[in-house]
Design a protein around this motif. Sequence first.
Motif, PDB file in Angstrom:
ATOM      1  N   ILE A   9      54.664 -54.175 -12.431  1.00  0.00           N
ATOM      2  CA  ILE A   9      55.439 -53.731 -11.266  1.00  0.00           C
ATOM      3  C   ILE A   9      56.674 -53.014 -11.784  1.00  0.00           C
ATOM      4  O   ILE A   9      57.446 -53.571 -12.574  1.00  0.00           O
ATOM      5  CB  ILE A   9      55.821 -54.928 -10.384  1.00  0.00           C
TER       6      ILE A   9
ATOM      7  N   ASP B 184      58.552 -49.330  -7.800  1.00  0.00           N
ATOM      8  CA  ASP B 184      57.762 -50.103  -6.838  1.00  0.00           C
ATOM      9  C   ASP B 184      58.678 -51.055  -6.059  1.00  0.00           C
ATOM     10  O   ASP B 184      58.602 -51.162  -4.833  1.00  0.00           O
ATOM     11  CB  ASP B 184      56.710 -50.978  -7.557  1.00  0.00           C
TER      12      ASP B 184
ATOM     13  N   GLN C 146      46.656 -54.589  -2.559  1.00  0.00           N
ATOM     14  CA  GLN C 146      48.015 -54.136  -2.862  1.00  0.00           C
ATOM     15  C   GLN C 146      49.024 -54.621  -1.824  1.00  0.00           C
ATOM     16  O   GLN C 146      50.147 -54.992  -2.137  1.00  0.00           O
ATOM     17  CB  GLN C 146      48.032 -52.606  -2.920  1.00  0.00           C
TER      18      GLN C 146
ATOM     19  N   GLU D 144      52.669 -56.523  -2.105  1.00  0.00           N
ATOM     20  CA  GLU D 144      53.905 -56.004  -1.484  1.00  0.00           C
ATOM     21  C   GLU D 144      54.591 -57.063  -0.627  1.00  0.00           C
ATOM     22  O   GLU D 144      55.813 -57.215  -0.671  1.00  0.00           O
ATOM     23  CB  GLU D 144      53.580 -54.785  -0.608  1.00  0.00           C
TER      24      GLU D 144
END
Length: 469
Positions: free
Chosen positions: A276, A280, A53, A57
């Motif tokens: 997404i 987020d 993850q 990001e």
Amino acid sequence: MGYMPVIGLEIHAELMTRTKVFCSCETGFGSERNSHVCPVCLGMPGALPVLNQKAVELAVSAGLLLGCEITRTTRWDRKNYFYPDLTKAYQISQLYAPLCLGGGLEINGRFIRLNRIHLEEDAGKLVHERNVSILDYNRAGVPLIEIVTEPDIRSSDEAVEFVERIRRNLVYGDICDGKMEQGSLRVDANISVMPEGSDVYGTRSEIKNINSFRFIKRAIEFEIERQIGVLENKGRVIQETRRYDEASGETFSMRSKEDAHDYRYFPDPDILPLFISDEDIAAIREKLPEPPHIRFLRYTDSYGLSAKDAETILSERFTADFFDAAVKNGADPKAASNAVRGELLRCVRESGGNEIPIGAEDFTKALVLAAKNAITQEGLKTALSYMFFNRADLDTAVKVNNLLVSEDAGLIGTVISEVLAASPDIVSKYKDGNQRVFSYLFGQCVKRLKGKALPATIDAELKKGLSEL
Ligand code: ADP
Ligand code: MG
Ligand code: ZN
């Protein structure tokens, strides 16, 4: 005939995640060979990837800093090819639905568009030693973003400046450490030339894996000249992949260039598409630092720094953060800029590190002392380097080095008499009208009064002393 170069870059940046993109092996550079590997990153049959993850990001952060649109549904594809550093015989990459689209950066008034940024895995490394080649898979599976530009760049200098800007954004965002010498940032340069005034692009070649700013410039310049030479001799430039040889400064053909269909890309069935959400993206945006080009405007417009000084402070994030903390603390921006660019950068270079271990409050107070002439400019430098190297606070630095200017008229008079008595030749030269020797005598007094008198006082008293002789 004149030619116009056309350049598009593919910049590969390793992301600063703790673990790899599809397994939990560590990413650290410089570890023992093949010490960070597992069935997933070694490509064992049946091993299943799990998406990191943090890598997503960081890739989204890069997209936001570079003005891209973040794709809401993103997928991964297999790019099939064989090479010993790629044990699966495919690389997990993104072709059809990359994470970020569009965006770009302005370089000297020209906007260079990005085509996309996608997330993929790095391959292993082949280390060639005398008679053997050693495979090191520590790098296999390290997350990479590939930043692809449109063919908007028109010179080698523009290409270098563009990569510098990209690098700075990634470093500021804690996205990539930007260490080109360690391979954290690598550039493929696509180059073609067309007759001046034409708007039909020529056939391009692609120079792979350039790993320094100097080589980007040289490789592009060599390639432009090579292609012009081919065209001038009525030849045809062929679409191919080339490599830059650092020793000779030339590029050499590696293979004819493959097209996307040669890789038989297809959606990776082991990794689900990723959705997404706006939330987020908002959460990632929240954590982004102020980008360097916005800081630049603040430094030049609000603080009145010159463009050159602003660039120097911005060249590293830790110097810019230190400067910002000081200004936030009430430091005068110009005085802070002078001290950071002068004494503090000197200390940084001397220490070989990348931090300024001085509190913003002490730094600000030191500047105030100097502005009030409570310490001299020399004394300020001494205080800063003492605090820097001894991790001391300002009070200690001032006390230990005896920096407070207490203008002791008696001491000043004594030192001046001593200096004059020690250099009768120079004094007589001065008396004979040679004004230039004054600076020598002045320097001697400053040295011996080490922060016990202000330069203006020394200047006045020394002139007086000389006139009385
Ligand atoms: P590939 O993935 O096959 O390398 P792309 O079409 O995605 O090909 O383009 C890769 C890079 O080549 C991009 O940065 C693009 O801007 C650049 N490029 C495309 N055409 C040209 C050209 N004629 N001259 C110079 N660069 C080009
Ligand atoms: Mg390419
Ligand atoms: Zn692994």
